[in-house]
Write an enzyme that holds these catalytic residues in place. Sequence first.
Site, PDB file in Angstrom:
ATOM      1  N   ARG A 122     -53.091  88.074  44.515  1.00  0.00           N
ATOM      2  CA  ARG A 122     -52.261  88.789  43.555  1.00  0.00           C
ATOM      3  C   ARG A 122     -53.074  89.028  42.288  1.00  0.00           C
ATOM      4  O   ARG A 122     -53.654  88.089  41.738  1.00  0.00           O
ATOM      5  CB  ARG A 122     -51.023  87.940  43.261  1.00  0.00           C
ATOM      6  CG  ARG A 122     -49.905  88.666  42.595  1.00  0.00           C
ATOM      7  CD  ARG A 122     -48.658  87.807  42.539  1.00  0.00           C
ATOM      8  NE  ARG A 122     -48.846  86.631  41.687  1.00  0.00           N
ATOM      9  CZ  ARG A 122     -47.848  85.906  41.183  1.00  0.00           C
ATOM     10  NH1 ARG A 122     -46.596  86.207  41.459  1.00  0.00           N
ATOM     11  NH2 ARG A 122     -48.098  84.871  40.436  1.00  0.00           N
ATOM     12  N   ASP A 170     -33.237  87.984  37.380  1.00  0.00           N
ATOM     13  CA  ASP A 170     -34.369  87.154  36.988  1.00  0.00           C
ATOM     14  C   ASP A 170     -35.463  88.113  36.523  1.00  0.00           C
ATOM     15  O   ASP A 170     -35.993  88.898  37.314  1.00  0.00           O
ATOM     16  CB  ASP A 170     -34.846  86.298  38.162  1.00  0.00           C
ATOM     17  CG  ASP A 170     -35.986  85.361  37.755  1.00  0.00           C
ATOM     18  OD1 ASP A 170     -36.592  85.572  36.681  1.00  0.00           O
ATOM     19  OD2 ASP A 170     -36.274  84.426  38.517  1.00  0.00           O
ATOM     20  N   PHE A 172     -38.349  84.836  44.667  1.00  0.00           N
ATOM     21  CA  PHE A 172     -39.084  83.638  44.288  1.00  0.00           C
ATOM     22  C   PHE A 172     -38.295  82.401  44.736  1.00  0.00           C
ATOM     23  O   PHE A 172     -37.073  82.364  44.596  1.00  0.00           O
ATOM     24  CB  PHE A 172     -39.283  83.625  42.768  1.00  0.00           C
ATOM     25  CG  PHE A 172     -40.249  82.581  42.299  1.00  0.00           C
ATOM     26  CD1 PHE A 172     -41.610  82.757  42.475  1.00  0.00           C
ATOM     27  CD2 PHE A 172     -39.796  81.421  41.706  1.00  0.00           C
ATOM     28  CE1 PHE A 172     -42.506  81.785  42.058  1.00  0.00           C
ATOM     29  CE2 PHE A 172     -40.684  80.438  41.288  1.00  0.00           C
ATOM     30  CZ  PHE A 172     -42.044  80.629  41.463  1.00  0.00           C
TER      31      PHE A 172
END
Lengths: 416, 416
Positions: free
Chosen positions: A376, A202, A125
Site C-alpha cells: 500500500r 469511519d 477495516f
Amino acid sequence: MDLSRAAAAALDDADPLAAFRARFTGVDDGLYLDGNSLGRLPVETPAAVARVVKQEWGRGLVGSWSSWVEQARRIGDLLADGVLGARPGEVLVSDTTSVDLYKLLVAGADARPGRDVLVCCADDFPTDRYIVAGVAASRGMTVREVDAHIDTGLDLDVLAAALDERVAVVVLSQVAYRSGALVDIAEVTALARDSGALVLWDLSHAAGAVPAELTTAGADLAVGCTYKYLNGGPGAPAFLYVRSELQEQLRQPIWGWFGARDQFAMGPSYDPADGVDRFGVGTPPVLAMAAVEVGARITAEAGIERLAAKGRALTELVVALADAWLTGYGVTVASPREAPRRGSHVSLAHPQAWQLTQALVDRGVVPDFRTPDRLRLGPAPLYTRFVDVWDAMDRLRTVLAEGAHTSYPTERARVT
Amino acid sequence: MDLSRAAAAALDDADPLAAFRARFTGVDDGLYLDGNSLGRLPVETPAAVARVVKQEWGRGLVGSWSSWVEQARRIGDLLADGVLGARPGEVLVSDTTSVDLYKLLVAGADARPGRDVLVCCADDFPTDRYIVAGVAASRGMTVREVDAHIDTGLDLDVLAAALDERVAVVVLSQVAYRSGALVDIAEVTALARDSGALVLWDLSHAAGAVPAELTTAGADLAVGCTYKYLNGGPGAPAFLYVRSELQEQLRQPIWGWFGARDQFAMGPSYDPADGVDRFGVGTPPVLAMAAVEVGARITAEAGIERLAAKGRALTELVVALADAWLTGYGVTVASPREAPRRGSHVSLAHPQAWQLTQALVDRGVVPDFRTPDRLRLGPAPLYTRFVDVWDAMDRLRTVLAEGAHTSYPTERARVT
C-alpha cells in the site's frame, strides 16, 4: 502522460502546497509513503507538546484545567470547519476510533428501536467489523455483511439491496483501508434515509485526504482517526461527529463524568450534557491532544480541496508508473483507476508483497503491507512530492528487475 | 504530638523518601496539596516525552511500532509489580478510567448470568455511579446504592446486607474520593465471594498512595487512574487489572482490534487475544503513555509501603493541626481519624470551603475543593514535605483568623 522524473519535478514546481513540506520533520530522510498509517511529525509539534508538559502541567498544574476542559471541543470545531465540512459543536475529540465507533453505534441502534440488523462491509477495516459484531452479539441483532470488491470497493446497488426496514445502522468507511476506494457519503446517506437507517461513517483513511462535507451530504454520524493524514501522532485521540439535529435524541452507553451536564456539580445521577459534549466519557489525554491540535491546524490551513486534488494527482502518478513499469513483473493496480473514486493511497498487488516491502525499507522507501499480498502506497499531500513518488516507484522497479526481494523472509513477524 | 514547625522539619530530616522530592519540577513554587487530583511533573518526563515525539515518532515513524505495541503491557507489568501487588500479565494500560470501568463491569455482569443487581456506593465518585447506572439501564438490571458515611466511609455490615444471590458485580473505590476513607480489599472480596458476586475496584485515589495487594487480597477486577499519585500527566491513560484465573472467562464489550488475537492478521471475525491483552480496544495514545511510564517507575522505586507510611504521617499532621488550630473557626475533620483507615488525603469541612480555596490559592497554597463544603488536602508522599503541610495549614489558620476568605466569591465558576 510524461513519466520522466523531470515531469514529476515540474509538478512539484507547480504545486500550491509545496511550502507545507517544510512544516514537517524528516522529509529528506527517505521516501515515506505510509502517511496513511502514521503521519509525519510537524515541526511545531515538539514545542507544542513540550509547552503543555512543562508550562501547563509542570507549572500550571490543576489551574490549567480552564484551558484543557475546552480542548476537546476546540479541536473538534477546528476539524469541523477546516477538514470535515461540519458545523461548530458537531465534532468532539475523544477516546479511540474503536471506542467512538462503539459509542455511536450503540447510540444509533438505540435510536432505531425495533430494528434488529446492523450492516457493515465485509472488506472493512477489522476493528469496524469487530465492533459491529460485538454490538450485534450483545443485543441479539443480526449483522449483514455487504460484499465489496477488494480492489474497486463498494457497489451501491449491492448496498441498496441490503437495506430494508430491519436495518438500524450501517457502518461504512468513506475510504477503504486497503484499496483506497472512495464511497460517496451523500449518495449512501440518501439511500439509507430511504430505508430509515442511520449511517455511521469511519473517516479514518479519509480525514485530511478527501473532503467529507458532512453537512452538505446530510451525514448523521461519523468517527475517525487523527494519526494518519491529520498527523496527530501515534495513537492520537480520535474524533466523533454527530449531526446537530440528532444530538438531543441520542445517548451513548458509557456514562462517564465528561459527558455529564455540569460535570463538577457531581450530582446524584447522570444527566447527559447538551450538544456534542454528551458523547465524551473520561478525562481527555491532554498531552496527546496538543499534538492533534497542531496537525488539525496545518491540515485546515492547507485546505481539504487542495489536499484532495494533490492526492489525486499523486496517486495518478503511482498508477501510471505501475502500469508503465511494473506490469511485466506481475504487479497489478489493486485500487480504483479513476482518481475521483480514490482516497490518497493506492494498493499494488503482488504475490511477494511482503518481501517487496522489506526490500523497499532497506532501500529507503517506507510503504505499508496489508496481508496477504498488498503493497500500500500512501503519498501524503502535505509533505510527499511527485519526485518522491517517482523515486519510490523507481526503486520498486529496480528491486523487481534485480529480484532483490526474493532473498527476504516470506513469513512476516507479528508486528511490522 | 509536637505541633511546632521545627518538629515538622525534623520529620522531613528523618524521611527515607526525602530524596524523591528532587525528582519533581516546581516543588519550590508554592504549596501544592492537590496531588490527589493531578500529580506533579517528574523532572525526567519532558525528555521522555520529547524522545518519543522526536525520535520514535519523528524519525522512527511506523518502524517504532515494535516498541509501542509492547508499551501497554510493559507499563502494566511495572504497575502490577511495583504498585498494585499483582502478577505479570494482569495489568494493562488502556483508555480512560471510565471506559475501563465500563468494559470490566459489562464483562463481569456477563460472567454472572441470571443475576440482575449491580451494587455501588452512594457516595462514590460520580463517574463510577454513572457508569453503573448506564450499564444497569442498558441491561434492565437494578442498582443497589449502598450508603456510606460521608466522612468515615463504608461500613462493611451495610455492604454485607446488600449482598445476595441477585448481585452480579459490586463497584467500589478503595479510597473514597472525598473523605479519603480506605476500604479493605481482602475483606470486601471475601464478603462478595460468599454471595457469588465479583468486585470491581476503582483504585484511582489509592494507586501510588496505599498498597492494593491485589493478589494477596484475591481481588478479581480493578481499574484506576494514573494522573493522581502516579504522576502520569493530565488525562493520562488508565490501567485495568483482571485476575489471571478470570481472564479466559471474561470478554469485554468493545471488540476493537487491539484486543484481538493476532491483530495484524486482520481476520474475518473477532477472536479475543489470550490474557489481559483482550481487554484492550484501540491504538494506545503513545505520547501520553511515555509520561505514565516515568511516573509508574518512580512510584515503584519509592516503594508503596514507604509511600503509604509517609502518607499516613502527613495526613496525621493535617488532622492534628486542624484539631489544634482550626476547630474554633468552624472547621471539622471530614475524614477517618485513624490513619490506617485513610488514603493520602484529608477533607476539612467548612461552610465557606469554596471561599477558603480561593483565598489559599492567592496565598500560594493549592488545595482541592469538593462541592459543597469540603476542602480536600492531598499531600503526595513523593514530593510533599511535612513543613509544606505545616505551612499550608498555617496559612489556612491565618486566612480564617483574618477573615480574608470572606471577600471572595461564594459562587464557583464552572471549572476550577
